[in-house]
Design an enzyme around this catalytic site. Structure first.
Site, PDB file in Angstrom:
ATOM      1  N   TRP A  11       0.764  -1.374  -0.002  1.00 41.14           N
ATOM      2  CA  TRP A  11       0.115   0.016  -0.038  1.00 41.14           C
ATOM      3  C   TRP A  11       0.744   1.294   0.002  1.00 41.14           C
ATOM      4  CZ3 TRP A  11      -4.111  -1.504   4.149  1.00 41.14           C
ATOM      5  CH2 TRP A  11      -5.039  -2.497   3.646  1.00 41.14           C
ATOM      6  N   HIS A  95      12.973  -1.975  -1.499  1.00 40.26           N
ATOM      7  CA  HIS A  95      12.106  -1.610  -2.156  1.00 40.26           C
ATOM      8  C   HIS A  95      12.606  -0.490  -3.030  1.00 40.26           C
ATOM      9  CE1 HIS A  95       8.615   0.303  -4.140  1.00 40.26           C
ATOM     10  NE2 HIS A  95       8.056  -1.054  -4.266  1.00 40.26           N
ATOM     11  N   GLU A 167      11.183  -6.362  -9.342  1.00 39.34           N
ATOM     12  CA  GLU A 167      10.427  -5.150  -9.984  1.00 39.34           C
ATOM     13  C   GLU A 167      11.218  -4.186 -10.627  1.00 39.34           C
ATOM     14  OE1 GLU A 167       7.010  -4.425  -6.842  1.00 39.34           O
ATOM     15  OE2 GLU A 167       8.584  -3.527  -6.074  1.00 39.34           O
ATOM     16  N   SER A 215       3.337  -2.467 -12.072  1.00 38.63           N
ATOM     17  CA  SER A 215       2.027  -2.024 -12.842  1.00 38.63           C
ATOM     18  C   SER A 215       1.163  -3.181 -12.976  1.00 38.63           C
ATOM     19  CB  SER A 215       2.245  -1.379 -14.170  1.00 38.63           C
ATOM     20  OG  SER A 215       3.026  -0.156 -14.144  1.00 38.63           O
TER      21      SER A 215
HETATM   22  P1  13P Z   1       2.846  -0.754  -8.873  1.00 40.95           P
HETATM   23  O1  13P Z   1       1.898  -2.040  -9.132  1.00 40.95           O
HETATM   24  O2  13P Z   1       1.904   0.521  -8.645  1.00 40.95           O
HETATM   25  O3  13P Z   1       3.519  -0.422 -10.171  1.00 40.95           O
HETATM   26  O4  13P Z   1       3.766  -0.829  -7.897  1.00 40.95           O
HETATM   27  C1  13P Z   1       4.652  -1.963  -7.760  1.00 40.95           C
HETATM   28  C2  13P Z   1       5.432  -1.707  -6.558  1.00 40.95           C
HETATM   29  O5  13P Z   1       6.270  -0.997  -6.550  1.00 40.95           O
HETATM   30  C3  13P Z   1       4.880  -2.749  -5.634  1.00 40.95           C
HETATM   31  O6  13P Z   1       6.032  -2.838  -4.644  1.00 40.95           O
END
Ligand code: 13P
Length: 260
Positions: A11, A95, A167, A215
């Site tokens: 979140w 992250h 990611e 995304s």
């Molecule tokens: P989004 O799904 O909004 O691109 O974010 C990915 C994310 O950074 C989850 O940790």
């Protein structure tokens, strides 16, 4: 048996305590208990405690978005993994927003992974290259450095309780990301698994859960989860919307049912 699919909602810095509680309420109305899917919520640090009392643990597990690597001391403003031990099952570590906005280095990420493991919290270690690094053809080197330092000093036993999330920074909505092609995700996750295999052996690498994030929404989640290398998704923006997030969980369960 297939691995459980892991669906994690990050979140980020959204929703106050009241809004967080409302979202959990809505999700509990919509999400059924599935033994083949694990649903994990990562609300703000502030909302973790009240939500831990609200959630039905048959449905959800809790995750911290970050914590500090020292267990206690004069570190004003920080919360340690040791303090979170009773509250969360998982913690996101490294992250890209921590690495980019808060200057988290490879060594800090490594120390946080060790603190999580020491305190029996499963780290979800985020790795991924930026657009510039990708354009320069450096993505594999970046992933190699991020994965090998993050796992440094972990034993074969520790590694059983570690999750990695690929990611790519260029695909994250908060960085104005574009959608990654599933085959890109597949290729890079296979590369990450190879790194783990080189360090800890094939068995450890195969049993590790490696997630995709960037995304992901209810429309494209199937294309990622269908990939043989992908064991789940780390969802940002779509996890704030109960329709979208519960749909993502539903797709995961459908896929697992089809695989049986
Ligand atoms: P989004 O799904 O909004 O691109 O974010 C990915 C994310 O950074 C989850 O940790």
């Amino acid at each position: 048996m297939n691995k459980k699919l892991l669906i994690v909602g990050n979140w980020k810095m959204h929703l106050n305590v009241h809004q967080s509680s409302l979202l959990v309420h809505r999700l509990q109305e919509r999400i059924a208990v599935h033994h083949d899917v694990e649903v994990v919520l990562a609300p703000s640090m502030l909302a973790l405690q009240p939500i831990s009392m609200q959630i039905d643990r048959r449905y959800f597990r809790l995750c911290a978005q970050d914590a500090y690597y020292k267990d206690e001391g004069g570190y004003t403003g920080e919360v340690s993994f040791a303090m979170l031990g009773d509250l969360v099952h998982y913690a996101i570590v490294g992250h890209s927003s921590r690495r980019i906005y808060f200057g988290e280095t490879l060594d800090i990420v490594r120390d946080k992974v060790q603190a999580a493991v020491r305190n029996e919290i499963t780290p979800i270690i985020c790795v991924g290259e930026t657009r510039q690094e990708r354009d320069a053809g450096e993505e594999k080197q970046v992933l190699h450095d991020q994965v090998t330092t993050a796992l440094m000093n972990l034993t074969g036993k520790d590694i059983e309780n570690v999750v990695i999330a690929y990611e790519p920074v260029w695909a994250i909505s908060a960085f104005n990301g574009t959608i990654a092609k599933p085959e890109d995700a597949q290729k890079m996750i296979a590369y990450i698994r190879k790194q783990v295999s080189d360090l800890y052996g094939k068995r450890a690498a195969e049993s590790m859960s490696i997630l995709y994030g960037g995304s992901v929404n209810e429309h494209d989640v199937r294309s990622y989860l269908s990939l043989p290398e992908v064991d789940g998704v780390l969802v940002g923006a779509a996890s704030l919307n109960y329709h979208q997030f519960s749909e993502i969980v539903k797709v995961a369960h459908q896929l697992q049912t089809e695989r049986k």
